[in-house]
Design an enzyme around this catalytic site. Structure first.
Site, PDB file in Angstrom:
ATOM      1  N   ARG A  19       0.806  -1.226   0.000  1.00  0.00           N
ATOM      2  CA  ARG A  19       0.000   0.000   0.000  1.00  0.00           C
ATOM      3  C   ARG A  19       0.838   1.275   0.000  1.00  0.00           C
ATOM      4  NH1 ARG A  19      -5.029   1.915   2.594  1.00  0.00           N
ATOM      5  NH2 ARG A  19      -4.663   3.788   3.826  1.00  0.00           N
TER       6      ARG A  19
ATOM      7  N   ASN B  94      -1.421   8.929   1.992  1.00  0.00           N
ATOM      8  CA  ASN B  94      -2.661   9.633   2.282  1.00  0.00           C
ATOM      9  C   ASN B  94      -2.875   9.856   3.776  1.00  0.00           C
ATOM     10  OD1 ASN B  94      -4.721  10.980   0.853  1.00  0.00           O
ATOM     11  ND2 ASN B  94      -6.214   9.441   1.487  1.00  0.00           N
ATOM     12  N   ARG B  95      -1.803   9.759   4.544  1.00  0.00           N
ATOM     13  CA  ARG B  95      -1.776  10.204   5.939  1.00  0.00           C
ATOM     14  C   ARG B  95      -0.619  11.179   6.163  1.00  0.00           C
ATOM     15  NH1 ARG B  95      -5.423   7.280   5.040  1.00  0.00           N
ATOM     16  NH2 ARG B  95      -6.425   5.718   6.372  1.00  0.00           N
TER      17      ARG B  95
ATOM     18  N   TYR C 204     -11.108   0.632  -2.882  1.00  0.00           N
ATOM     19  CA  TYR C 204     -12.353   0.451  -3.608  1.00  0.00           C
ATOM     20  C   TYR C 204     -13.485   0.633  -2.635  1.00  0.00           C
ATOM     21  CZ  TYR C 204     -13.078  -4.242  -1.627  1.00  0.00           C
ATOM     22  OH  TYR C 204     -13.296  -5.297  -0.771  1.00  0.00           O
TER      23      TYR C 204
ATOM     24  N   TYR D 176     -14.272   6.502   8.605  1.00  0.00           N
ATOM     25  CA  TYR D 176     -13.798   6.857   9.933  1.00  0.00           C
ATOM     26  C   TYR D 176     -12.809   7.998   9.793  1.00  0.00           C
ATOM     27  CZ  TYR D 176     -15.989   2.840  12.132  1.00  0.00           C
ATOM     28  OH  TYR D 176     -16.906   1.950  12.613  1.00  0.00           O
TER      29      TYR D 176
ATOM     30  N   GLU E  82     -13.700   6.627  -4.435  1.00  0.00           N
ATOM     31  CA  GLU E  82     -13.340   5.218  -4.264  1.00  0.00           C
ATOM     32  C   GLU E  82     -14.067   4.423  -5.337  1.00  0.00           C
ATOM     33  OE1 GLU E  82     -11.298   3.774  -2.154  1.00  0.00           O
ATOM     34  OE2 GLU E  82     -10.928   5.233  -0.547  1.00  0.00           O
TER      35      GLU E  82
ATOM     36  N   GLU F 224     -29.580  47.213  23.019  1.00  0.00           N
ATOM     37  CA  GLU F 224     -30.922  46.650  22.828  1.00  0.00           C
ATOM     38  C   GLU F 224     -31.798  47.748  22.230  1.00  0.00           C
ATOM     39  OE1 GLU F 224     -32.502  43.768  23.455  1.00  0.00           O
ATOM     40  OE2 GLU F 224     -30.992  42.548  24.496  1.00  0.00           O
TER      41      GLU F 224
END
Length: 774
Positions: free
Chosen positions: A254, A270-271, A325, A375, A398, A726
């Site tokens: 990965r 991707n982190r 995916y 998540y 995805e 006011e």
């Protein structure tokens, strides 16, 4: 990790038992091909929230279980690849938890080998083959040959090199008319930026990027609408080292391939982006699949994408990152369940893609923010593109998997996947183009249609009318006013900010110039306050009050409508509505409750406020839970220390009040604030006979109030004069015939307070600040 119920009480215990049974193993890379012989892929049903939570705990605790697919949706299936050494323990855990499961690949090793070696070599065809996964060199050769053939349409450049020295190619596609135009025009064209292959094993993603290039170039005549006025920049393979390694050694690799510690290789690209990096959803273990790296942008691959995004800042309107995916269209945020400003537009674009795919093939995509659909996972490219590179539409797509094969769809399915995906990308790009054109057309229409300012205070204006009026003022008084929006409401309306001074175009701040911050409409039903704020703007510009000696020594920052969602709701549905319009959500078990009282939401004595969700005084789940209050907070911080006077307009108690609201203990400078308040009250009494009370908020209201804006301004942001006015209106929505009179009366009081501040207290309040508001 977000809190959970049910399964959280026993899920970790079962996971611990599982770890005890299987032991722990390190992930490392060896020189020989990784064998997947005996690995089994399971489909596991998530039918309850307990089961969803338990599987999430398992994913985070056990590195050797490869979760191909896992979301937080009850009723969905998880896909988990299990090594032979853990098969019995895994099945025991599922049986103990009463999860239903089925084996869908009995031996992944045989399936992998079939897919790796059954595909034919690349045909010597001029067209892109759709029957095999191209290797890195084949991709590069193909796009270079395409660039030579279609030199008027596309170019290829190198945006960086991988750790092992492979060039990272980038393809730029424009219509021939764009290339023929001047360079300046090219540099102003909006950009669609697409990347793929940051995760090495997701082979279908680079295949899709290659098909997108081929389709836009070789079939450009059929896609004139996608090329007209748009520049496409496509990076088909971001992580070439990992991609090649997944072909040669380890199919499900990965990460990147840079050494990351003893016997560990690679970082999850991707982190690795520098936005909430390493906060959640990523591992600090170098051998883990989601290892975030020693520091953000530790990888040359992520730095290459970062540099391109920043180079395109202001031009890039749509960022799309292709993954596999799961059939998801995901957008920010990935680090928190909260939704960003502008999410409504992103959601609209994503749903356009999902709808087009469903209409064409029947495939259903799930649309939503990454954290709420899957998540939390911080450090992603889509969050970085949106938050740092200012790309307004940022989406992760995805793609479909290979049925039971998941990341390993057979080559025979490539054509089906890429053609279906192209339908969605096409629809999203056209939606982005439509949004951009509608915005431009809207601004042109605004220029043509003039709002009669003489009738401005004969009725209560809508949010749209207010924006139109302010834009007219910018055209007429461009040297004295600018308007901008630093935030949007929950429903996507701009929270407009007006800046007025005698020399608004000056780049450098004027020494010793103070700032006044005024807001109105924090409570939705108090319509008259919005009219008073607009009247202040009109007086300063159209009546040239800004040139008066005391007024021109200030910069005036005015938020004429702080709570636009609530305001519009009160105009259309419920005149007495007070709060914002954010749904409080199912997690609070108050499905029918909506909105927070903004003037109980500031972070000072916040705990005093009501905890009842449906109460009109509900304080919110936490301080600054609302975009409206966060916007005011951020303005205060930008204006330090120049802001000397904060005025919040409310109705209708005929009072000018100062801190504190949460206690009867007066601030040290209460006498100065009281003097300024009395100056305003006396001026209005002399002019019209109206009588205003002056005093501390807790005294005038005769009860403690927590979380108020004036207490936050004075106690936390150290604004020396913080007042609530006011307005004397005899109701929240006085008759329209009275609007002009009330505005004139209020302006007399406000002007008197500003004059008092400037004339009597300048020696006391020294110092100024740099006003960089954007």
């Amino acid at each position: 990790m977000r809190s959970r119920t049910g399964g959280r009480r026993f899920g970790p215990v079962l996971v611990t038992v599982f770890l005890t049974l299987v032991g722990c193993s390190a992930v490392n890379a060896t020189a020989r091909r990784h064998s997947y012989s005996g690995y089994k892929l399971y489909s596991v049903e998530q039918n309850t929230q307990q089961q969803v939570d338990m599987l999430r705990d398992l994913q985070q605790a056990v590195d050797d279980l490869d979760f191909w697919k896992l979301d937080r949706l009850v009723g969905s299936d998880a896909r988990i690849l299990v090594p032979p050494s853990q098969l019995l323990s895994f099945q025991l855990l599922l049986d103990t938890q009463q999860l239903r499961y089925r084996e869908i690949i009995p031996d992944f090793g045989s399936v992998q080998d079939e897919h790796l070696f059954s595909a034919k070599q690349m045909l010597r065809s001029k067209r892109l083959p759709l029957t095999k996964y191209l290797r890195y060199n084949e991709m590069v050769d193909y796009i270079n040959s395409l660039a030579r053939k279609y030199s008027d349409l596309m170019t290829v450049s190198e945006i960086g090199k991988s750790h092992e020295g492979r060039p990272i190619p980038s393809v730029t596609i424009r219509s021939p008319t764009s290339y023929a135009s001047q360079a300046a025009r090219n540099n102003s064209q909006p950009v669609v930026f697409v990347d793929a292959g940051i995760h090495a094993r997701e082979w279908a993603a680079p295949a899709m990027a290659m098909y997108l290039i081929s389709e836009l170039v070789e079939n450009s005549a059929q896609h004139k609408d996608l090329l007209a006025g748009l520049t496409w920049i496509i990076v088909p393979i971001v992580n070439p080292d990992g991609y090649e390694y997944s072909h040669e050694r380890e199919r499900l690799w990965r990460k990147t391939r840079r050494p990351a510690g003893r016997n560990c290789y690679g970082i999850d690209g991707n982190r690795n982006y520098d936005f909430h990096w390493a906060e959640v959803g990523a591992s600090d273990l170098p051998c883990a699949e989601t290892y975030h790296g020693e520091q953000s942008f530790s990888e040359p691959e992520t730095r290459a994408i970062r540099d391109e995004l920043l180079r395109l800042k202001g031009r890039c309107k749509f960022y799309l990152s292709l993954h596999t995916y799961g059939e998801y269209l995901l957008y920010p945020w990935g680090w928190t369940p909260e939704l960003p400003v502008g999410w409504v537009k992103i959601d609209k674009v994503a749903k356009a893609g999902a709808r087009a795919i469903h209409d064409a093939t029947g495939t259903t995509y799930t649309v939503g923010s990454s954290t709420n659909v899957l998540y939390a996972a911080a450090g992603g490219s889509d969050d970085y593109a949106f938050a740092v590179a200012d790309v307004p539409i940022s989406i992760t797509m995805e793609l479909p998997g290979g049925g039971s094969a998941g990341f390993n769809p057979p080559p025979s399915r490539i054509e089906e996947i890429v053609k279906e995906t192209f339908v969605g990308i096409r629809a999203m790009a056209l939606e982005v183009r439509l949004l951009r054109l509608s915005r431009l057309n809207g601004s042109r229409a605004c220029c043509k249609m003039s709002l009669d300012s003489t009738k401005l205070f004969q009725t209560y204006q809508s949010h749209k009318d207010i924006k139109q009026y302010l834009e007219q003022l910018v055209q007429r008084y461009s040297s004295k006013i600018e308007i901008f929006s630093r935030a949007e409401s929950y429903e996507g309306r701009e929270i407009l900010t007006v800046r007025i001074c005698t020399d608004v175009q000056k780049k450098r701040p004027v020494p010793n110039r103070w700032c006044i911050l005024i807001d109105a409409g924090i409570h939705a039903r108090e319509w008259i306050t919005v009219s008073v704020a607009l009247f202040i703007v009109q007086q300063l510009l159209e009546k040239d009050e800004i040139s008066a000696k005391s007024f021109r020594s200030f910069e005036w920052i005015i938020l004429p409508l702080l709570n636009p969602d609530g305001y519009e709701y009160s105009r259309e549905h419920n005149k007495m509505w007070r709060k914002t319009r954010r749904p409080l959500g199912l997690r609070n078990h108050h499905r029918s409750c909506v909105g927070v009282d903004c003037n109980r939401n500031f972070n000072v004595a916040w705990t005093i406020g009501s905890t009842r969700f449906c109460s009109f005084l509900y304080r919110g789940e936490r301080p600054f839970s609302e975009r409206e209050t966060k916007n005011v907070r951020d303005l205060f911080r930008k204006l330090r220390p120049a802001c000397k006077f904060y005025l919040s307009l409310h109705s209708y108690a005929k009072a000018i009040i100062y801190p504190r609201a949460y206690t009867r203990t007066l601030p040290r400078n209460w006498q100065m604030q009281h003097t300024i308040a009395e100056a305003g009250a006396d001026a209005m009494k002399k002019a019209t006979g109206v009588r205003y009370r002056c005093g501390s908020a807790s005294t005038v209201l005769n009860r403690p109030v927590g979380g108020s804006s004036i207490d936050y301004a004075h106690d936390i942001e150290k604004v020396p004069v913080a007042l609530v006015m006011e307005v004397a209106s005899k109701g929240f929505h006085p008759p329209e015939a009275n609007i002009q009179r009330i505005c004139e009366e209020s302006w007399i009081g406000i002007g008197a307070m500003v004059n008092c501040l400037a004339a009597s207290f300048r020696p006391v309040l020294r110092g100024s600040g740099t006003l960089h508001l954007r």
